[in-house]
Design an enzyme around this catalytic site. Structure first.
Site, PDB file in Angstrom:
ATOM      1  N   CYS A 125       0.877  -1.170   0.000  1.00 14.19           N
ATOM      2  CA  CYS A 125       0.000   0.000   0.000  1.00 14.19           C
ATOM      3  C   CYS A 125       0.915   1.221   0.000  1.00 14.19           C
ATOM      4  O   CYS A 125       1.742   1.376   0.910  1.00 14.19           O
ATOM      5  CB  CYS A 125      -0.892  -0.019   1.232  1.00 14.19           C
ATOM      6  N   CYS A 136     -11.320  14.444   5.111  1.00 20.03           N
ATOM      7  CA  CYS A 136     -12.264  13.493   5.704  1.00 20.03           C
ATOM      8  C   CYS A 136     -12.002  13.435   7.218  1.00 20.03           C
ATOM      9  O   CYS A 136     -10.873  13.147   7.645  1.00 20.03           O
ATOM     10  CB  CYS A 136     -12.104  12.112   5.079  1.00 20.03           C
ATOM     11  N   CYS A 139     -10.181  10.430   9.189  1.00 24.57           N
ATOM     12  CA  CYS A 139      -8.913   9.952   8.636  1.00 24.57           C
ATOM     13  C   CYS A 139      -7.758  10.784   9.180  1.00 24.57           C
ATOM     14  O   CYS A 139      -7.781  12.019   9.090  1.00 24.57           O
ATOM     15  CB  CYS A 139      -8.958  10.036   7.114  1.00 24.57           C
ATOM     16  N   ASN A 320     -10.202   1.822  11.898  1.00 25.81           N
ATOM     17  CA  ASN A 320      -9.045   1.787  12.795  1.00 25.81           C
ATOM     18  C   ASN A 320      -8.944   3.184  13.404  1.00 25.81           C
ATOM     19  O   ASN A 320      -8.375   4.086  12.796  1.00 25.81           O
ATOM     20  CB  ASN A 320      -7.778   1.430  12.022  1.00 25.81           C
ATOM     21  N   CYS A 363      -3.803   4.710   7.895  1.00 25.05           N
ATOM     22  CA  CYS A 363      -3.013   5.656   7.124  1.00 25.05           C
ATOM     23  C   CYS A 363      -2.870   6.974   7.868  1.00 25.05           C
ATOM     24  O   CYS A 363      -3.844   7.558   8.317  1.00 25.05           O
ATOM     25  CB  CYS A 363      -3.713   5.875   5.788  1.00 25.05           C
TER      26      CYS A 363
END
Length: 381
Positions: A125, A136, A139, A320, A363
Site C-alpha cells: 500500500c 475526511c 482519517c 481503525n 493511514c
C-alpha cells in the site's frame, strides 16, 4: 459540517508548486533514461544496466552495481539514483506479515507505505501525496492537511523498496515476489493524476523499463473526483478503481467525505459505472464502518439498492480509530447485519482483514506520531 474548497476540474491545474525532489530514473521511461545517459557522455546501454539493477534486481544502492565502472557509477548515481526516501521507522506485526515504513522526503515531509504478506500474494500500500487535502474527518491523513504531491519516482520507489523486502524472504509464509500494489496510502491519488498514472505505467512495464506487475493487480483509490475518474477510464489501463464511498446518502457523505459537496453520490457512482463499462473491471466500493454514524440498517438497504445489478463489490472496513478521535469502529453484530443486508440485496460484500493495529496501521497514524514526538523533543530542548 466540514467545508472543503472547490477542487479544480483538472487535477493538474497549475498553481503554487512546492519544491519537488531531484529527477530519478523512475521519473523517466527507458528512452528518456537513454537520452539522459547520452547527455552525460556515457554509452546509452548504461541506462539499461542501471534500470536492470533497480527494477529487475531491486537494487537501490549504486554501490552494489559493481558491473559499472566506479567513476561511471558515481556519475550515473548522482543523475539517475538520488536518494528519495530516508527511513525513519520500520515496524512489523502479525508475525512479520505486516510491515509499515515511515519515510522522510528531501524536504522533510513524511509519508508511509505498508507491506502485507498473504499465503498467495504480497501486497504493498503506497502513498501518492504527503498529507491529503480531502479533509475526511475520520482519517488521520485528512486531518493533517496536504503538504505536496509526490513525484512519480517517490511513488514508485516505495514499491521497489518493499518489493526488495519481499524478495529477501523477510515475509515468512508469503511468496518472495511483490504481486499487488494499492494506492491507498496517504493522499488522494487522483488529485496527483499525471504522476500517479506515470507511476502505474512504470509499475506495469516489463523490466528493465519497470517492475513488470499485472495491471489487474493495481488498485487506485479515490474519494470521488469525478472528472479524474472519467479521465482514468480513457487511459487504456485495466487497473481496479476503488471508490471510498462511506455513506450512501448525500447528507452524511457531505460530512464524512467533504468533496461530496462538489460531486454528489449519484454523480460519483455514475462515473464509477462508466469506468466499469469502459474497462470491464469491477469497481470496489470502500465503506468504513463507523459506530452509530453510517452503520444503520437503513443505510445498508439504501446502499444495496444503489449497487444492485452493478459490476461492483463492497469492501467493508472496520474503522481503525486514531488516538483521541470521536470516531470508533462499529460493533461486530452491527457489522454482520450490514453485511447480511447487502448480500440479501445481491451485492457481493466482504469485510477487510484488519492489519497493523499495533503499529499505527491506519493511514497517517505513524506520521502523526512522529510529528508529535518531534514537537515534544523541540519543547524539551
Amino acid at each position: 459540517m466540514t467545508s472543503l474548497p472547490l477542487i479544480p476540474a483538472d487535477p493538474d491545474a497549475p498553481g503554487r508548486r512546492p519544491a519537488m525532489p531531484p529527477r530519478h530514473l523512475a521519473d523517466l521511461d527507458l528512452a528518456g533514461r537513454r537520452a539522459l545517459v547520452a547527455e552525460l557522455g556515457e554509452p546509452a546501454f548504461r541506462a539499461k544496466q542501471v534500470s536492470t539493477h533497480y527494477f529487475g534486481r531491486l537494487v537501490r544502492d549504486p554501490g552494489q552495481m559493481t558491473d559499472l565502472p566506479a567513476a561511471t557509477r558515481e556519475k550515473l548515481a548522482d543523475q539517475l539514483l538520488p536518494r528519495l526516501l530516508t527511513p525513519v521507522r520500520e515496524l512489523a506485526c502479525d508475525d512479520g506479515a505486516t510491515r509499515k515504513a515511515l519515510w522522510r522526503l528531501h524536504d522533510g515531509s513524511l509519508v508511509e507505505s505498508v507491506l502485507m504478506g498473504y499465503p498467495d500474494r504480497v501486497t504493498v500500500c503506497i502513498s501518492s501525496q504527503a498529507g491529503c487535502g480531502m479533509a475526511c474527518p475520520f482519517c488521520a491523513t485528512g486531518q493533517a492537511g496536504l503538504t505536496r504531491n509526490l513525484s512519480t519516482a517517490e511513488i514508485v520507489d516505495q514499491a521497489v523498496y518493499l518489493a526488495g523486502v519481499a524478495a529477501s524472504g523477510a515475509v515468512a509464509g508469503s511468496p518472495p515476489r511483490l504481486s499487488h500494489v494499492v494506492f491507498m496510502g496517504m493522499g488522494e491519488p487522483l488529485a496527483n493524476y499525471s504522476r500517479v498514472v506515470a507511476a502505474i505505467r512504470r509499475l506495469v512495464a516489463p523490466a528493465p523499463e519497470g517492475l513488470g506487475l499485472s495491471q489487474r493487480h493495481i488498485t487506485v483509490s479515490t474519494v470521488g473526483l469525478v472528472p479524474a475518474i472519467r479521465r482514468l477510464a480513457s487511459e487504456d489501463l485495466s487497473v481496479t478503481l476503488a471508490l471510498s464511498l462511506h455513506a450512501p446518502d448525500d447528507e452524511l457523505r457531505d460530512e464524512l467525505v467533504p468533496v461530496n459537496q462538489r460531486w454528489k453520490v449519484s454523480e460519483v457512482l455514475d462515473a464509477a459505472w462508466d469506468y466499469a463499462d469502459r474497462t470491464g473491471r469491477r469497481v470496489s466500493i470502500e465503506y468504513a464502518m463507523i459506530r452509530d454514524v453510517n452503520d444503520q440498517p437503513w443505510r445498508a438497504d439504501l446502499l444495496g439498492r444503489l449497487l444492485a445489478g452493478k459490476l461492483t463489490h463492497v469492501n467493508l472496513i472496520p474503522l481503525n480509530p486514531t488516538p483521541g478521535s470521536r470516531w470508533d469502529a462499529s460493533p461486530k453484530p452491527v457489522e454482520r447485519e450490514f453485511v447480511r443486508r447487502l448480500r440479501e440485496a445481491g451485492v457481493s460484500t466482504t469485510v477487510r482483514d484488519t492489519r497493523g493495529r499495533e503499529i499505527d496501521g491506519a493511514c497517517g497514524q505513524l506520521a502523526a506520531a512522529e510529528d508529535m514526538d518531534t514537537d515534544r523533543a523541540g519543547e524539551k530542548a
